[in-house]
Design an enzyme around this catalytic site. Structure first.
Site, PDB file in Angstrom:
ATOM      1  N   LYS A  84       0.590  -1.242  -0.100  1.00 33.92           N
ATOM      2  CA  LYS A  84      -0.081   0.009  -0.052  1.00 33.92           C
ATOM      3  C   LYS A  84       1.066   1.384   0.103  1.00 33.92           C
ATOM      4  O   LYS A  84       0.582   2.216  -0.757  1.00 33.92           O
ATOM      5  CB  LYS A  84      -0.883   0.027   1.250  1.00 33.92           C
ATOM      6  CG  LYS A  84      -2.150  -1.109   0.982  1.00 33.92           C
ATOM      7  CD  LYS A  84      -2.612  -1.243   2.593  1.00 33.92           C
ATOM      8  CE  LYS A  84      -3.665  -2.339   2.335  1.00 33.92           C
ATOM      9  NZ  LYS A  84      -4.294  -2.499   3.929  1.00 33.92           N
ATOM     10  N   GLN A  88      -3.982  -1.514  10.094  1.00 34.49           N
ATOM     11  CA  GLN A  88      -3.762  -2.759   9.584  1.00 34.49           C
ATOM     12  C   GLN A  88      -4.323  -3.896  10.411  1.00 34.49           C
ATOM     13  O   GLN A  88      -3.663  -3.965  11.610  1.00 34.49           O
ATOM     14  CB  GLN A  88      -2.305  -3.103   9.258  1.00 34.49           C
ATOM     15  CG  GLN A  88      -2.237  -4.193   8.279  1.00 34.49           C
ATOM     16  CD  GLN A  88      -2.988  -4.222   6.863  1.00 34.49           C
ATOM     17  OE1 GLN A  88      -3.062  -3.289   6.265  1.00 34.49           O
ATOM     18  NE2 GLN A  88      -3.680  -5.439   6.681  1.00 34.49           N
ATOM     19  N   ASP A 138     -10.543   3.562   5.215  1.00 35.05           N
ATOM     20  CA  ASP A 138     -10.890   2.078   5.102  1.00 35.05           C
ATOM     21  C   ASP A 138     -12.528   2.076   5.389  1.00 35.05           C
ATOM     22  O   ASP A 138     -12.929   0.745   4.853  1.00 35.05           O
ATOM     23  CB  ASP A 138     -10.206   1.307   6.072  1.00 35.05           C
ATOM     24  CG  ASP A 138      -8.859   0.457   5.685  1.00 35.05           C
ATOM     25  OD1 ASP A 138      -8.872   0.501   4.314  1.00 35.05           O
ATOM     26  OD2 ASP A 138      -7.927   0.381   6.554  1.00 35.05           O
TER      27      ASP A 138
END
Ligand code: NDP
Length: 285
Positions: free
Chosen positions: A54, A98, A121
């Protein structure tokens, strides 16, 4: 019959280029660039690989990425403090935490600490609620990528029967709502579904997000269906999806491969969400 292979890698590369150009233009106009903070707690190798992918993708399109790597035994209060500081940091427009987090940390409490406006997200309750309501701010990246793939491949959604196998918060449920908002008739299947084949065989659009290698075989697919394989499973050192590609490709009209299907789209959507977060913050200021 052999299905058309949906080239997610190529489509994602196109989106990344679009994002890169938009960032360049925005920088010329405002002098600002999007900033993404990636919080990776501990040293899980798979998570570290995802974060590396990412952050590398960020650099390629002109997003300033900042890796924050607290130790695996960090106290929850300290992690919340880090997130709080990122929430206040004007150079950071997107924050990703994460997952999975180490067991002693309460995942929901940590995710809720992220400012909704930086939640690229789309995992906070507020963003989930907005998605369910049909007024999303940030759509979770994998489901957003699936819809983008279908759209860019010209797959009609309205009035079609979509079957989603898997009901997770990050893939199954959000993709089901996105399909519903686009006027598909949606069935969601899970581990307690009594006759999975009967359900999947009714699908015009079949999304497999299960985490079981090759669970969906050709005989479970309606001839001519569009099959989206979200699964990423490592079998004998090889990546395979939740769909048995060899048999499914004989029955479907179009199918995403693993790797090279949904995976690259997830990263592309993260970049796009981060750009949108900056655009929104400029509008708000
Ligand atoms: P989860 O493990 O959170 O959810 C799996 C879902 O599948 C659950 O709802 C579970 O049901 C259901 N399920 C499990 N076994 C069966 C079965 N035999 N029949 C029917 N349903 C079943 O997984 P995720 O949603 O997080 O991920 C799914 C897959 O997608 C994984 O392979 C993951 O690696 C991959 N993935 C890929 C991404 C990408 O970028 N391409 C991003 C995210 C995930 P129940 O709820 O009843 O337990």
């Amino acid at each position: 019959m052999s299905a058309r292979i949906i080239d997610g890698k190529k489509i994602a590369a196109g989106i990344r280029e679009e994002v890169r150009e938009q960032i360049l233009r925005l920088h010329e106009e405002t002098g600002r660039v999007p900033g993404l903070a990636a919080v990776l707690v501990g040293e899980d190798p798979a998570s570290a690989t995802y974060v590396r992918t990412k952050t590398r993708a960020c650099q390629e399109v002109g997003i300033a990425s900042r890796g924050i790597t607290p130790p695996g035994d960090i106290a929850q209060s300290e992690l919340l403090q880090i997130i709080h500081e990122l929430n206040l940091d004007p150079a950071i427009h997107g924050i990703l935490v994460q997952l999975p987090l180490p067991k002693h940390l309460h995942e929901r409490v940590v995710l809720e600490a992220v400012d909704t406006r930086k939640d690229v997200d789309g995992f906070t309750f507020a963003n989930v609620g907005r998605l369910v309501e049909g007024q999303p701010l940030f759509v979770p990246c994998t489901p957003a990528g699936i819809l983008e793939l279908l759209d860019r491949e010209g797959v009609a959604i309205k009035g079609k029967h979509a079957v989603v196998v898997g009901r997770s918060e990050i893939v199954g449920k959000p993709v089901a709502f996105l399909l519903l908002h686009r006027h598909a008739t949606v069935t969601i299947c899970h581990s307690r579904t009594s006759d999975l084949t009967a359900e999947t065989r009714r699908a015009d659009i079949l999304v497999a997000a299960v985490g079981r290698p090759r669970l969906i075989t050709g005989d479970m697919i309606k001839p001519g269906a569009v099959v989206v394989d979200v699964g990423i499973n490592r079998v004998d050192g090889k990546l395979v999806g939740d769909v048995d590609f060899e048999s499914a490709v004989q029955v479907a009209s179009a199918i995403t491969p693993v790797p090279g299907g949904v995976g690259p789209m997830t990263v592309a959507m993260l970049l796009r969400n981060t750009l949108r977060a900056l655009e929104q913050s400029i509008r708000d200021s």
